[in-house]
Design an enzyme around this catalytic site. Structure first.
Site: not given
Ligand code: CP
Ligand code: NVA
Length: 312
Positions: A231, A271, A299
């Site tokens: 991330d 992500c 998502r």
């Protein structure tokens, strides 16, 4: 049966769910994805409305929630930036009690996790955390769905996350502990995940047979792992620390060497948004191991399933 258990609930962090509920959401997401691809166009939430409040920027979360609402027949009401619901000096309690009079759920992206908890404590409709400084459960659900699709299971999967001990690290600790994974988190000194969240994940893991380890060396974390996740090194709200963090986090970049230390066939997850050349190289994120765009697509499917189960 389980869908009844989820109806009306809040989702503020992964640990709000049981292992069975995570499995139910993933199974529902897979069914809904297949049904959509087969041409099913029912609108189970027709007439409902969902408030989508953003106090931080978003592309994936906003668009995937809006499209999920459209597919379900619910109307999404986006309140973002300076018009965000909680930005006019009114108390959080008052705003929450107004929004629930119009909307069947409140989805909130904000800074302090306590604010999501405060909204949930006042609103009688389901409240969903769409990212706080400490947790990102909607991403966690999409990521568990992505691991299930690519590896066929969650239990026993070696899941390595390297980088900042941030909201995503916390999400993976809780998600992995719930679902029986072997979670390893490697972070630089001073950037470890919260000790409370690690301790909670360890307690959860003791019940599920998962294992949760926090370490320093990124190579130790990825060794034998089937998933390597990264991330950003400076999350939203930490922009001022970006330059200083670049130097400290350098050893945590996911490059071809680090991926080579993982299990053969390991997948790379992020992500997004990614900072190419910082936490991940182009070679990895654009390479054959990367599943980041499936993850982004998921998502939509995970949140559609979640809304259907919370509001159905
Ligand atoms: N991954 C994620 O939450 O992306 P956005 O910030 O674009 O919503
Ligand atoms: N840790 C990142 C995640 C973005 C989706 C942030 O909070 O900015």
């Amino acid at each position: 049966m389980m869908s009844k258990a989820l109806a009306g609930r809040d989702l503020l962090r992964m640990a709000d769910l049981s292992a069975e509920e995570v499995a139910l959401i993933i199974d529902t997401a897979l069914e809904e994805k297949a049904a959509w691809e087969a041409g099913v166009r029912d609108k189970p939430l027709a007439g409902m409305a969902v408030a989508l409040v953003f106090e931080k920027p978003s592309v994936r979360t906003r668009v995937s929630f809006e499209v999920a609402c459209a597919r379900l027949g619910a109307t999404p009401i986006v309140l973002s930036g300076p018009e965000s619901a909680f930005s006019r000096g009114e108390t959080v309690a008052d705003t929450a009690r107004v929004l629930e009079r119009y909307c069947d759920a409140i989805v909130l992206r904000t800074f302090a996790h306590g604010k999501v908890e405060e909204v949930a404590s006042w609103a009688s409709v389901p409240v969903v955390n769409s990212l706080s400084d400490d947790h990102h459960p909607c991403q966690g659900l999409a990521d568990m769905l992505t691991v299930r699709e690519h590896l066929g299971k969650l239990e026993g999967v070696g899941f390595a996350y390297v980088g900042d001990g941030n909201n995503m690290a916390h999400t993976y600790l809780e998600a992995g502990a719930l679902t029986g994974m072997d979670v390893r988190i490697a972070s630089p000194e001073g950037f470890e995940p919260s000790a409370d969240i690690v301790a909670g994940a360890e307690r959860l893991a003791a019940r599920t047979g998962a294992s949760v380890r926090v370490m320093r060396d990124p190579f130790d974390a990825v060794r034998g792992a089937q998933v390597v996740a990264a991330d950003t090194w400076a999350s939203m709200g930490q922009e001022d620390e970006h330059a200083e963090r670049l130097a400290l986090f350098e050893p945590y970049r996911v490059d071809a060497d680090l991926m080579a230390a993982a299990s053969e066939g390991a997948v790379f997850m992020h992500c997004l948004p990614a900072h190419r050349g910082e936490e991940v190289t182009d070679e990895v994120i654009d390479g054959p191991a990367s599943v980041v765009f499936d993850e982004a697509e998921n998502r939509l499917h995970a949140q559609l399933a979640l809304l259907k189960l919370l509001l159905g």
